[in-house]
Design a protein around this motif. Sequence first.
Motif, mmCIF file in Angstrom:
data_model
loop_
_atom_site.group_PDB
_atom_site.id
_atom_site.type_symbol
_atom_site.label_atom_id
_atom_site.label_comp_id
_atom_site.label_asym_id
_atom_site.label_seq_id
_atom_site.Cartn_x
_atom_site.Cartn_y
_atom_site.Cartn_z
ATOM 1 N N PRO A 102 15.963 -1.140 -12.990
ATOM 2 C CA PRO A 102 14.725 -0.500 -12.553
ATOM 3 C C PRO A 102 14.061 0.291 -13.677
ATOM 4 N N GLU A 103 12.811 0.662 -13.430
ATOM 5 C CA GLU A 103 12.073 1.495 -14.372
ATOM 6 C C GLU A 103 12.873 2.777 -14.649
ATOM 7 N N GLY A 104 13.091 3.077 -15.912
ATOM 8 C CA GLY A 104 13.835 4.291 -16.263
ATOM 9 C C GLY A 104 15.345 4.131 -16.184
ATOM 10 N N THR A 107 0.851 -1.197 0.000
ATOM 11 C CA THR A 107 0.000 0.000 0.000
ATOM 12 C C THR A 107 0.886 1.248 0.000
ATOM 13 N N TYR A 108 0.376 2.289 -0.654
ATOM 14 C CA TYR A 108 1.000 3.618 -0.563
ATOM 15 C C TYR A 108 -0.020 4.495 0.155
ATOM 16 N N GLY A 109 0.163 4.746 1.422
ATOM 17 C CA GLY A 109 -0.849 5.510 2.152
ATOM 18 C C GLY A 109 -2.182 4.787 2.061
ATOM 19 N N HIS A 110 -3.177 5.451 1.457
ATOM 20 C CA HIS A 110 -4.498 4.826 1.357
ATOM 21 C C HIS A 110 -4.670 3.995 0.098
ATOM 22 N N ILE A 111 -3.725 4.154 -0.846
ATOM 23 C CA ILE A 111 -3.849 3.422 -2.107
ATOM 24 C C ILE A 111 -3.255 2.033 -1.946
ATOM 25 N N GLN A 112 -4.041 1.012 -2.277
ATOM 26 C CA GLN A 112 -3.487 -0.339 -2.250
ATOM 27 C C GLN A 112 -3.075 -0.705 -3.672
ATOM 28 N N ALA A 113 -1.788 -0.956 -3.861
ATOM 29 C CA ALA A 113 -1.270 -1.198 -5.211
ATOM 30 C C ALA A 113 -1.218 -2.686 -5.540
ATOM 31 N N LEU A 114 -0.928 -3.520 -4.554
ATOM 32 C CA LEU A 114 -0.935 -4.969 -4.767
ATOM 33 C C LEU A 114 -1.890 -5.608 -3.756
ATOM 34 N N GLY A 137 1.126 -6.299 -17.893
ATOM 35 C CA GLY A 137 0.096 -5.503 -17.237
ATOM 36 C C GLY A 137 0.075 -4.099 -17.792
ATOM 37 N N ALA A 138 -1.105 -3.472 -17.721
ATOM 38 C CA ALA A 138 -1.256 -2.117 -18.254
ATOM 39 C C ALA A 138 -0.647 -1.101 -17.289
ATOM 40 N N ASN A 139 -0.677 0.176 -17.668
ATOM 41 C CA ASN A 139 -0.194 1.242 -16.790
ATOM 42 C C ASN A 139 -0.940 1.208 -15.468
ATOM 43 N N GLY A 140 -0.200 1.304 -14.400
ATOM 44 C CA GLY A 140 -0.826 1.385 -13.084
ATOM 45 C C GLY A 140 -1.271 0.044 -12.532
ATOM 46 N N ALA A 141 -0.927 -1.060 -13.212
ATOM 47 C CA ALA A 141 -1.369 -2.377 -12.755
ATOM 48 C C ALA A 141 -0.670 -2.786 -11.458
ATOM 49 N N GLY A 142 0.522 -2.216 -11.221
ATOM 50 C CA GLY A 142 1.266 -2.583 -10.013
ATOM 51 C C GLY A 142 2.569 -3.316 -10.316
ATOM 52 N N LYS A 143 2.976 -3.293 -11.580
ATOM 53 C CA LYS A 143 4.189 -4.024 -11.975
ATOM 54 C C LYS A 143 5.430 -3.474 -11.280
ATOM 55 N N SER A 144 5.592 -2.158 -11.341
ATOM 56 C CA SER A 144 6.786 -1.573 -10.708
ATOM 57 C C SER A 144 6.730 -1.713 -9.199
ATOM 58 N N THR A 145 5.524 -1.682 -8.660
ATOM 59 C CA THR A 145 5.377 -1.866 -7.216
ATOM 60 C C THR A 145 5.883 -3.245 -6.811
ATOM 61 N N LEU A 146 5.544 -4.245 -7.623
ATOM 62 C CA LEU A 146 6.017 -5.603 -7.355
ATOM 63 C C LEU A 146 7.547 -5.630 -7.360
ATOM 64 N N ILE A 147 8.150 -5.021 -8.402
ATOM 65 C CA ILE A 147 9.612 -4.985 -8.478
ATOM 66 C C ILE A 147 10.194 -4.282 -7.252
ATOM 67 N N ARG A 148 9.603 -3.132 -6.882
ATOM 68 C CA ARG A 148 10.105 -2.394 -5.713
ATOM 69 C C ARG A 148 10.062 -3.246 -4.452
ATOM 70 N N ALA A 149 9.009 -4.019 -4.308
ATOM 71 C CA ALA A 149 8.911 -4.865 -3.115
ATOM 72 C C ALA A 149 9.969 -5.972 -3.156
ATOM 73 N N ASP A 206 12.487 -4.042 -15.227
ATOM 74 C CA ASP A 206 11.247 -3.274 -15.264
ATOM 75 C C ASP A 206 11.169 -2.398 -16.514
ATOM 76 N N GLU A 207 10.379 -2.811 -17.486
ATOM 77 C CA GLU A 207 10.099 -2.047 -18.715
ATOM 78 C C GLU A 207 11.347 -1.485 -19.363
ATOM 79 N N VAL A 208 12.230 -2.403 -19.693
ATOM 80 C CA VAL A 208 13.502 -1.975 -20.254
ATOM 81 C C VAL A 208 13.325 -1.459 -21.690
ATOM 82 N N GLU A 258 6.808 -6.025 -18.372
ATOM 83 C CA GLU A 258 6.740 -5.373 -19.688
ATOM 84 C C GLU A 258 5.324 -5.013 -20.105
ATOM 85 N N GLN A 259 5.232 -3.991 -20.944
ATOM 86 C CA GLN A 259 4.003 -3.776 -21.702
ATOM 87 C C GLN A 259 4.181 -4.312 -23.113
ATOM 88 N N ASN A 260 5.443 -4.394 -23.535
ATOM 89 C CA ASN A 260 5.754 -4.925 -24.859
ATOM 90 C C ASN A 260 5.689 -6.459 -24.806
HETATM 91 N N1 LIG Z 1 4.853 6.427 -4.533
HETATM 92 C C1 LIG Z 1 3.545 6.212 -4.745
HETATM 93 N N2 LIG Z 1 2.622 6.846 -3.989
HETATM 94 C C2 LIG Z 1 1.301 6.638 -4.195
HETATM 95 N N3 LIG Z 1 0.806 5.811 -5.124
HETATM 96 C C3 LIG Z 1 1.672 5.174 -5.905
HETATM 97 C C4 LIG Z 1 3.082 5.331 -5.763
HETATM 98 N N4 LIG Z 1 3.691 4.569 -6.689
HETATM 99 C C5 LIG Z 1 2.716 3.960 -7.370
HETATM 100 N N5 LIG Z 1 1.491 4.307 -6.912
HETATM 101 C C6 LIG Z 1 0.194 3.813 -7.392
HETATM 102 O O1 LIG Z 1 0.210 2.410 -7.326
HETATM 103 C C7 LIG Z 1 -0.373 1.845 -8.484
HETATM 104 C C8 LIG Z 1 0.611 0.925 -9.174
HETATM 105 O O2 LIG Z 1 1.714 1.673 -9.631
HETATM 106 P P1 LIG Z 1 2.957 1.012 -10.377
HETATM 107 O O3 LIG Z 1 3.996 2.040 -10.536
HETATM 108 O O4 LIG Z 1 3.321 -0.225 -9.654
HETATM 109 O O5 LIG Z 1 2.297 0.657 -11.782
HETATM 110 P P2 LIG Z 1 2.968 0.011 -13.073
HETATM 111 O O6 LIG Z 1 2.216 -1.231 -13.347
HETATM 112 O O7 LIG Z 1 4.413 -0.100 -12.925
HETATM 113 O O8 LIG Z 1 2.604 1.109 -14.165
HETATM 114 P P3 LIG Z 1 3.457 1.617 -15.447
HETATM 115 O O9 LIG Z 1 3.242 0.619 -16.517
HETATM 116 O O10 LIG Z 1 2.816 2.916 -15.771
HETATM 117 O O11 LIG Z 1 4.857 1.752 -15.010
HETATM 118 C C9 LIG Z 1 -0.807 3.013 -9.345
HETATM 119 O O12 LIG Z 1 -2.182 3.235 -9.119
HETATM 120 C C10 LIG Z 1 0.001 4.171 -8.845
HETATM 121 O O13 LIG Z 1 -0.714 5.381 -8.983
#
Ligand SMILES: Nc1ncnc2c1ncn2[C@@H]1O[C@H](COP(=O)(O)OP(=O)(O)OP(=O)(O)O)[C@@H](O)[C@H]1O
Lengths: 287, 242
Positions: free
Chosen positions: B89-91, B17-24, B41-53, B166-168, B198-200
């Motif tokens: 990492p992403e970027g 979770t990021y504050g109130h947002i649950q990402a995974l 997964g599409a944008n915002g699916a939580g892919k990078s969040t998974l990698i970060r964890a 992550d999205e190389v 990847e999205q590709n």
């Molecule tokens: N630091 C953060 N603070 C708050 N919310 C975040 C943070 N990082 C990501 N999120 C939210 O968590 C969700 C998942 O984000 P994440 O970056 O994991 O997506 P993603 O699948 O990697 O997307 P993309 O393909 O655009 O990179 C999104 O709704 C995003 O807005």
Amino acid sequence: MTLWNILLDTLTQGSIYFLIAVGLTMVYGILKILHIAHAAVYTVGAGVGLAVFRLTGNFWAALAAAMVVSGAVGVLIYRGVYFYMLDQPRIVPLITSVGLFLLMQDLLQKPYLMGPYQHAFPAQDVFPSLTLPWGTVPSAQVMILVFTALTLGVLYGVFTRTRLGLAWQAAAMDRDMAGAVGVNLNRAIALNFLLGSALAGAAGVLVGVFYNSVYATMGDVPSYKAFVVIVLGGMGSVSGTVAASFLLALAETVLLSSVGYVLPRDAIAFLVLILVLMFRPQGLLGR
Amino acid sequence: MTDNRQPLLTVDHLVVTYGHIQALHGVSLQVAAGEAVAILGANGAGKSTLIRALVGWVIPAAGRVVYAGRDITHAPSWERTRLGLAVVPEGGRVFRDLSVEENLRLGAYLETNPARVAERMDYVYRLFPVLKERRRQIARTLSGGEQQMLAIGRAVMRGPQLLLVDEVSMGLAPLLVDAVFDALQQLKEEGVALLIVEQNAYETLRVVDRGYVLENGRIVLAGTASELRENPRVQMAYLGGG
Ligand SMILES: Nc1ncnc2c1ncn2[C@@H]1O[C@H](COP(=O)(O)OP(=O)(O)OP(=O)(O)O)[C@@H](O)[C@H]1O
Ligand SMILES: [Mg+2]
């Protein structure tokens, strides 16, 4: 004022600024914390140095003790305080640091520590004075210049030649990524505080000897002056801090010798800061 | 494919979770030693969040990450790297003000044997000859594609058992995308396990053995590369219509 005096004053004052500010720069580089309490660490160094000098009469023992204790206090401040604020907005550690500075300085004024007095630090004759064709360098200034030259050499070597230095540079650019390539950030940051704080402690001793005066509030002026230096140097750049220290000292010395009757030293420093920030907000050497 | 290999990475009901947002919302998956696995997964699916964890940049609210039999859910990132993980990492996140060579050296930060560091650097330079030409250049002055190659090179310098990517391919010209995936393919052939976000999907499914589809923080589909390629839902969302 002769050219020789301007040069000597610039080098001495610049050295002092550098020794105090480099620790701040190193901390800011990695943690992005404006570590105001660093100025209290400098005072601790002066106090410890004087106490050991009184006990042993040995300047080198005093300098070593000041560096060890100041270094330890710096590490303690990191592990005991800032460590818990790394993910907070930067205003949190900043306010904490101001509080910590005032707390430490207030404590130092207690009679069982330094009290509200100035203490003499009579170690002026450790180095011989140096007579050059252009003039004489008094012994306290020889000491400051030699110590600064050594420090510059050591820092340059550590930052460019060692694994730890490379890790510090990487952490200053991207702390999380540095952790992910395997840098133990807890250790690297603690060592960063250790070195920066030890140098501040040494500066406390050198300044105490130079002015023959050590007192609990001697960190007041450095607490904000060091910020002038690190802002001018481009926030977090060690080489920028070197340049800014000596440029600021030069500007102060030159202006002081010409318009000193209207503008005191610290007013000049802040005038320089304000002018630079108006036209180069990234600092003199910042990008 | 998984059955006859040791599970190297096990992710078990991971919640971030990021504050109130649950990402995974309770993600579970496995990667075997030497296996290549995709997360689509599409944008915002939580892919990078998974990698970060997995890297240790965010600490999960619940669930477990087990690597080579050890629970690393709360381990700092340098300990994970010590165990054999590396990340692109992403970027890219190259160290901007350091040279290409210094970036690569930092990739091998935990390798104290200079001969092995030199060997790996040679390997990276063979993988991406352009990095060798530019080894004294400051990373921030590299093109976007070159920075991505440097980010891969830096991760390879670790000599990892498991490489997280992550999205190389993001923002790369098609020719470079091919080069980057060829490099990943080569790493896989040398026994490095890969977890590729990847999205590709087209290029990714060429390289991986299996994959998962992540939507809104949940795994909604899992299968082998060919199963996923044939899946209408994947074709619709990630393979340009089908
Ligand atoms: N630091 C953060 N603070 C708050 N919310 C975040 C943070 N990082 C990501 N999120 C939210 O968590 C969700 C998942 O984000 P994440 O970056 O994991 O997506 P993603 O699948 O990697 O997307 P993309 O393909 O655009 O990179 C999104 O709704 C995003 O807005
Ligand atoms: Mg992402």
